[in-house]
Design a protein around this motif. Sequence first.
Motif, short mmCIF file in Angstrom:
data_model
loop_
_atom_site.label_atom_id
_atom_site.label_comp_id
_atom_site.label_asym_id
_atom_site.label_seq_id
_atom_site.Cartn_x
_atom_site.Cartn_y
_atom_site.Cartn_z
N THR A 121 0.86 -1.18 0.00
CA THR A 121 0.00 0.00 0.00
C THR A 121 0.90 1.23 0.00
OG1 THR A 121 -1.91 1.04 1.08
CG2 THR A 121 -0.21 0.15 2.52
N ASP A 122 0.29 2.40 -0.10
CA ASP A 122 1.08 3.62 -0.02
C ASP A 122 0.53 4.51 1.10
OD1 ASP A 122 -0.90 5.61 -1.05
OD2 ASP A 122 -0.68 4.51 -2.94
N PRO A 123 1.29 5.52 1.51
CA PRO A 123 0.86 6.35 2.65
C PRO A 123 -0.51 7.00 2.45
CG PRO A 123 3.16 6.75 2.17
CD PRO A 123 2.64 5.88 1.06
N ARG A 124 -0.84 7.38 1.24
CA ARG A 124 -2.14 8.01 0.98
C ARG A 124 -3.28 7.03 1.23
NH1 ARG A 124 -1.64 8.51 -3.98
NH2 ARG A 124 -3.37 7.28 -4.72
N GLN A 125 -3.13 5.80 0.75
CA GLN A 125 -4.15 4.77 0.99
C GLN A 125 -4.24 4.44 2.48
OE1 GLN A 125 -2.34 1.87 -1.60
NE2 GLN A 125 -4.02 2.01 -3.08
N THR A 126 -3.10 4.37 3.12
CA THR A 126 -3.06 4.08 4.55
C THR A 126 -3.82 5.14 5.33
OG1 THR A 126 -0.97 2.91 4.35
CG2 THR A 126 -1.52 3.75 6.53
N ALA A 127 -3.54 6.41 5.05
CA ALA A 127 -4.22 7.51 5.73
C ALA A 127 -5.73 7.47 5.48
CB ALA A 127 -3.64 8.84 5.29
N SER A 128 -6.12 7.14 4.27
CA SER A 128 -7.54 7.06 3.93
C SER A 128 -8.23 5.94 4.72
CB SER A 128 -7.70 6.83 2.43
OG SER A 128 -9.05 6.65 2.10
N ARG A 129 -7.60 4.79 4.80
CA ARG A 129 -8.21 3.67 5.53
C ARG A 129 -8.27 3.96 7.03
NH1 ARG A 129 -5.72 0.48 1.44
NH2 ARG A 129 -3.87 0.16 2.70
N ILE A 130 -7.26 4.62 7.56
CA ILE A 130 -7.29 4.99 8.98
C ILE A 130 -8.42 5.98 9.23
CG2 ILE A 130 -6.03 6.25 10.79
CD1 ILE A 130 -3.50 4.78 9.86
N ARG A 131 -8.61 6.94 8.33
CA ARG A 131 -9.71 7.90 8.47
C ARG A 131 -11.06 7.18 8.40
NH1 ARG A 131 -10.74 12.91 9.18
NH2 ARG A 131 -12.60 13.88 8.38
N ASN A 132 -11.21 6.23 7.49
CA ASN A 132 -12.47 5.48 7.39
C ASN A 132 -12.73 4.69 8.67
OD1 ASN A 132 -12.92 6.41 4.80
ND2 ASN A 132 -12.08 4.60 3.82
N THR A 133 -11.69 4.12 9.25
CA THR A 133 -11.84 3.40 10.51
C THR A 133 -12.26 4.36 11.62
OG1 THR A 133 -10.16 1.80 9.84
CG2 THR A 133 -10.66 1.91 12.19
N ALA A 134 -11.64 5.54 11.67
CA ALA A 134 -12.00 6.54 12.68
C ALA A 134 -13.46 6.97 12.52
CB ALA A 134 -11.08 7.75 12.57
N ALA A 135 -13.89 7.19 11.29
CA ALA A 135 -15.29 7.58 11.06
C ALA A 135 -16.23 6.47 11.50
CB ALA A 135 -15.49 7.91 9.58
N PHE A 136 -15.89 5.22 11.20
CA PHE A 136 -16.72 4.10 11.60
C PHE A 136 -16.81 4.00 13.13
CE2 PHE A 136 -17.10 -0.38 12.82
CZ PHE A 136 -18.32 -0.70 12.24
N ILE A 137 -15.68 4.12 13.79
CA ILE A 137 -15.65 4.00 15.24
C ILE A 137 -16.47 5.09 15.90
CG2 ILE A 137 -14.13 4.25 17.27
CD1 ILE A 137 -12.03 2.68 15.61
N THR A 138 -16.32 6.32 15.44
CA THR A 138 -17.07 7.42 16.08
C THR A 138 -18.56 7.29 15.79
OG1 THR A 138 -16.57 8.88 14.22
CG2 THR A 138 -15.12 9.01 16.15
#
Length: 143
Positions: A121-138
């Motif tokens: 993966t690349d850093p941009r994809q990683t950041a996007s998936r982490i943001r999606n996880t954060a949105a899901f959790i909240t």
Amino acid sequence: MAVGDKESLLSLVYDQAIAARIPAPPTAETTTSAVDYLSRYFDPFLDLFTENEDLARAYFRALTRSRPENAALGTLRTLAENNLTTAMVNAGTPEAHARLGAHVMFSSYLGELMLLAAGTTDPRQTASRIRNTAAFITTQSRD
């Protein structure tokens, strides 16, 4: 050489660099939303890993072969989960949900870090998936 072998020394240096970049959790008075804080919390760590990919891979290998005396990952986990929990509690999430959400965020970060270190993966994809996880959790913590 009180730290021991090369892997322990590498872990110590990286752990100190990561600790220096940890953002403080937002207070109830700040305008940073919980999802923004959660999704951006790991950005400084990811930046550190992308600065030197070879060292990042060596660090990740050292973490996966970590010895019991190298408790740095546990310390980092505790600090990260405490900060993430605080951010969610300050945003109105019940503490039990916030603790679970923080655990999921840290586990997600480690998984994404592994994918990044493996070059799948690349850093941009990683950041996007982490943001999606954060949105899901909240979102889940409001239910």
